[in-house]
Design an enzyme around this catalytic site. Structure first.
Site, PDB file in Angstrom:
ATOM      1  N   TYR A 255      -1.307  -0.614  10.100  1.00 13.91           N
ATOM      2  CA  TYR A 255      -1.359  -0.970   8.678  1.00 13.91           C
ATOM      3  C   TYR A 255      -0.077  -0.524   7.951  1.00 13.91           C
ATOM      4  O   TYR A 255       0.484  -1.271   7.150  1.00 13.91           O
ATOM      5  CB  TYR A 255      -2.597  -0.297   8.080  1.00 13.91           C
ATOM      6  CG  TYR A 255      -2.937  -0.638   6.657  1.00 13.91           C
ATOM      7  CD1 TYR A 255      -3.542  -1.850   6.325  1.00 13.91           C
ATOM      8  CD2 TYR A 255      -2.702   0.267   5.619  1.00 13.91           C
ATOM      9  CE1 TYR A 255      -3.896  -2.145   5.014  1.00 13.91           C
ATOM     10  CE2 TYR A 255      -3.057  -0.011   4.307  1.00 13.91           C
ATOM     11  CZ  TYR A 255      -3.656  -1.220   4.010  1.00 13.91           C
ATOM     12  OH  TYR A 255      -3.994  -1.504   2.709  1.00 13.91           O
TER      13      TYR A 255
ATOM     14  N   SER B  64       0.839  -1.205   0.000  1.00 12.44           N
ATOM     15  CA  SER B  64       0.000   0.000   0.000  1.00 12.44           C
ATOM     16  C   SER B  64       0.871   1.250   0.000  1.00 12.44           C
ATOM     17  O   SER B  64       2.002   1.237   0.501  1.00 12.44           O
ATOM     18  CB  SER B  64      -0.877   0.017   1.248  1.00 12.44           C
ATOM     19  OG  SER B  64      -1.536   1.258   1.369  1.00 12.44           O
TER      20      SER B  64
HETATM   21  P1  NAP Z   1     -11.450  -6.002   0.335  1.00 12.87           P
HETATM   22  O1  NAP Z   1     -12.330  -5.598  -0.785  1.00 12.87           O
HETATM   23  O2  NAP Z   1     -11.795  -5.615   1.728  1.00 12.87           O
HETATM   24  O3  NAP Z   1     -11.250  -7.599   0.266  1.00 12.87           O
HETATM   25  C1  NAP Z   1     -10.442  -8.221   1.211  1.00 12.87           C
HETATM   26  C2  NAP Z   1     -10.199  -9.639   0.789  1.00 12.87           C
HETATM   27  O4  NAP Z   1      -9.269 -10.223   1.721  1.00 12.87           O
HETATM   28  C3  NAP Z   1     -11.463 -10.486   0.845  1.00 12.87           C
HETATM   29  O5  NAP Z   1     -11.362 -11.456  -0.168  1.00 12.87           O
HETATM   30  C4  NAP Z   1     -11.355 -11.149   2.223  1.00 12.87           C
HETATM   31  O6  NAP Z   1     -12.026 -12.399   2.342  1.00 12.87           O
HETATM   32  C5  NAP Z   1      -9.856 -11.367   2.312  1.00 12.87           C
HETATM   33  N1  NAP Z   1      -9.387 -11.508   3.672  1.00 12.87           N
HETATM   34  C6  NAP Z   1      -9.390 -10.591   4.680  1.00 12.87           C
HETATM   35  N2  NAP Z   1      -8.865 -11.127   5.792  1.00 12.87           N
HETATM   36  C7  NAP Z   1      -8.519 -12.391   5.482  1.00 12.87           C
HETATM   37  C8  NAP Z   1      -7.949 -13.451   6.213  1.00 12.87           C
HETATM   38  N3  NAP Z   1      -7.610 -13.306   7.497  1.00 12.87           N
HETATM   39  N4  NAP Z   1      -7.736 -14.635   5.589  1.00 12.87           N
HETATM   40  C9  NAP Z   1      -8.074 -14.793   4.283  1.00 12.87           C
HETATM   41  N5  NAP Z   1      -8.619 -13.829   3.540  1.00 12.87           N
HETATM   42  C10 NAP Z   1      -8.850 -12.646   4.134  1.00 12.87           C
HETATM   43  O7  NAP Z   1      -9.959  -5.468   0.141  1.00 12.87           O
HETATM   44  P2  NAP Z   1      -9.228  -4.863  -1.147  1.00 12.87           P
HETATM   45  O8  NAP Z   1      -9.478  -3.411  -1.156  1.00 12.87           O
HETATM   46  O9  NAP Z   1      -9.514  -5.673  -2.358  1.00 12.87           O
HETATM   47  O10 NAP Z   1      -7.703  -5.051  -0.696  1.00 12.87           O
HETATM   48  C11 NAP Z   1      -6.884  -6.097  -1.177  1.00 12.87           C
HETATM   49  C12 NAP Z   1      -5.450  -5.806  -0.776  1.00 12.87           C
HETATM   50  O11 NAP Z   1      -5.060  -4.551  -1.322  1.00 12.87           O
HETATM   51  C13 NAP Z   1      -5.229  -5.696   0.725  1.00 12.87           C
HETATM   52  O12 NAP Z   1      -3.991  -6.248   1.069  1.00 12.87           O
HETATM   53  C14 NAP Z   1      -5.207  -4.200   0.971  1.00 12.87           C
HETATM   54  O13 NAP Z   1      -4.474  -3.872   2.117  1.00 12.87           O
HETATM   55  C15 NAP Z   1      -4.549  -3.723  -0.305  1.00 12.87           C
HETATM   56  N6  NAP Z   1      -4.817  -2.335  -0.622  1.00 12.87           N
HETATM   57  C16 NAP Z   1      -6.077  -1.906  -0.939  1.00 12.87           C
HETATM   58  C17 NAP Z   1      -6.278  -0.575  -1.252  1.00 12.87           C
HETATM   59  C18 NAP Z   1      -7.626  -0.043  -1.633  1.00 12.87           C
HETATM   60  O14 NAP Z   1      -7.744   1.184  -1.846  1.00 12.87           O
HETATM   61  N7  NAP Z   1      -8.669  -0.848  -1.761  1.00 12.87           N
HETATM   62  C19 NAP Z   1      -5.219   0.330  -1.219  1.00 12.87           C
HETATM   63  C20 NAP Z   1      -3.948  -0.137  -0.890  1.00 12.87           C
HETATM   64  C21 NAP Z   1      -3.767  -1.465  -0.606  1.00 12.87           C
HETATM   65  P3  NAP Z   1     -13.588 -12.507   2.791  1.00 12.87           P
HETATM   66  O15 NAP Z   1     -14.384 -12.081   1.588  1.00 12.87           O
HETATM   67  O16 NAP Z   1     -13.792 -13.937   3.162  1.00 12.87           O
HETATM   68  O17 NAP Z   1     -13.757 -11.554   3.943  1.00 12.87           O
END
Ligand code: NAP
Length: 241
Positions: free
Chosen positions: A152, A139
């Protein structure tokens, strides 16, 4: 059979990466924690596009549950995980002065410890075959730090350090280790944020799409990216500080 394991593949960025890996010809292992309905939707989308895969639920924050992945690897000698995308992540924001111990622990376990416990299980067969692609989703917070996100930011910065170190350990074996650092991407994780206000800080004047992160992941996963390792690629619409 060549497989791509995407942790947190049920929603958001992980889902988009699953679909992209399937389009590259990989049999996709869709990891998730608890949201079986969303995980099934990811699998259905993979199949609609002519791909294939299976669901692989386990909690990446729980090293006991991660043993299920080890069991799967042992039981599936005909399948080989060539691409690992460590994508599963959570945030639980609070100013440090008010941060509870479990907010720190859960965010560190899910975003950082998971990198170690999941990756080491997949590493052996990559080393044996002298080929592999490891992609860690970090991130912007891990690069610049963000107030309200000491947990984080620390976790993501930790994964960036580990990415650079592991890349040097295994470059000779044909395995690359890179990281993608998204800025603001439209997913459930950013749902509560005020996009109208925040986009004014972003040179591209919009949040990114999960598919835009998936395109960068596809590049790192490709054979053409063989000479790129230990790098962090920002996918953030020009937002640096
Ligand atoms: P999201 O929409 O909240 O989805 C999170 C995903 O991670 C879901 O598939 C969830 O599974 C899974 N997950 C969470 N905790 C878990 C665990 N303990 N074991 C297994 N699976 C788990 O998140 P996202 O925005 O797509 O983010 C994906 C990645 O990108 C993350 O690492 C996040 O930190 C990073 N990121 C995101 C952003 C952003 O703006 N969105 C920015 C920077 C970095 P369930 O569906 O079963 O809950």
């Amino acid at each position: 059979m060549k497989c791509a394991l995407i942790t947190g593949g049920s929603r958001g960025i992980g889902r988009a990466i699953c679909i992209r890996m399937a389009a590259m010809g990989y049999y996709v292992l869709v990891n998730y924690k608890s949201n079986v309905a969303e995980a099934n939707t990811t699998l259905a989308l993979i199949k609609e596009n002519g791909g294939n895969g299976e669901l692989m639920p386990f909690d990446v924050a729980d090293k006991e549950q991660i043993k299920l992945l080890g069991n799967w690897i042992e039981a599936n000698g005909d399948k080989y995980i060539e691409v690992l995308v460590n994508n599963a992540g959570i945030r639980d924001d609070s100013l440090m002065a008010w941060m509870a111990e479990d907010q720190w622990d859960n965010v560190l376990k899910t975003n950082l410890d998971s990198f170690f416990y999941v990756t080491r299980l997949v590493l052996n067969s990559m080393l044996t075959r002298k080929y592999g692609r490891i992609i860690n989703i970090v991130s912007l917070s891990g690069l610049k730090g963000l107030a309200g996100q000491t947990n984080y930011s620390a976790a993501k910065a930790g994964v960036i350090g580990a990415t650079k170190a592991l890349a040097q350990e295994i470059a000779r074996q044909g395995i690359t280790v890179n990281a993608l650092a998204p800025g603001f991407i439209k997913t459930d994780m950013t749902e509560g944020l005020d996009e109208k206000e925040l986009k004014m800080m972003i040179p591209a004047r919009r949040f990114g799409l999960p598919e835009e992160v998936a395109s960068a992941a596809a590049f790192f996963a490709s054979p053409e990216a063989a000479y790129i390792t230990g790098q962090v690629l920002s996918v953030n619409g020009g937002l640096y500080s």
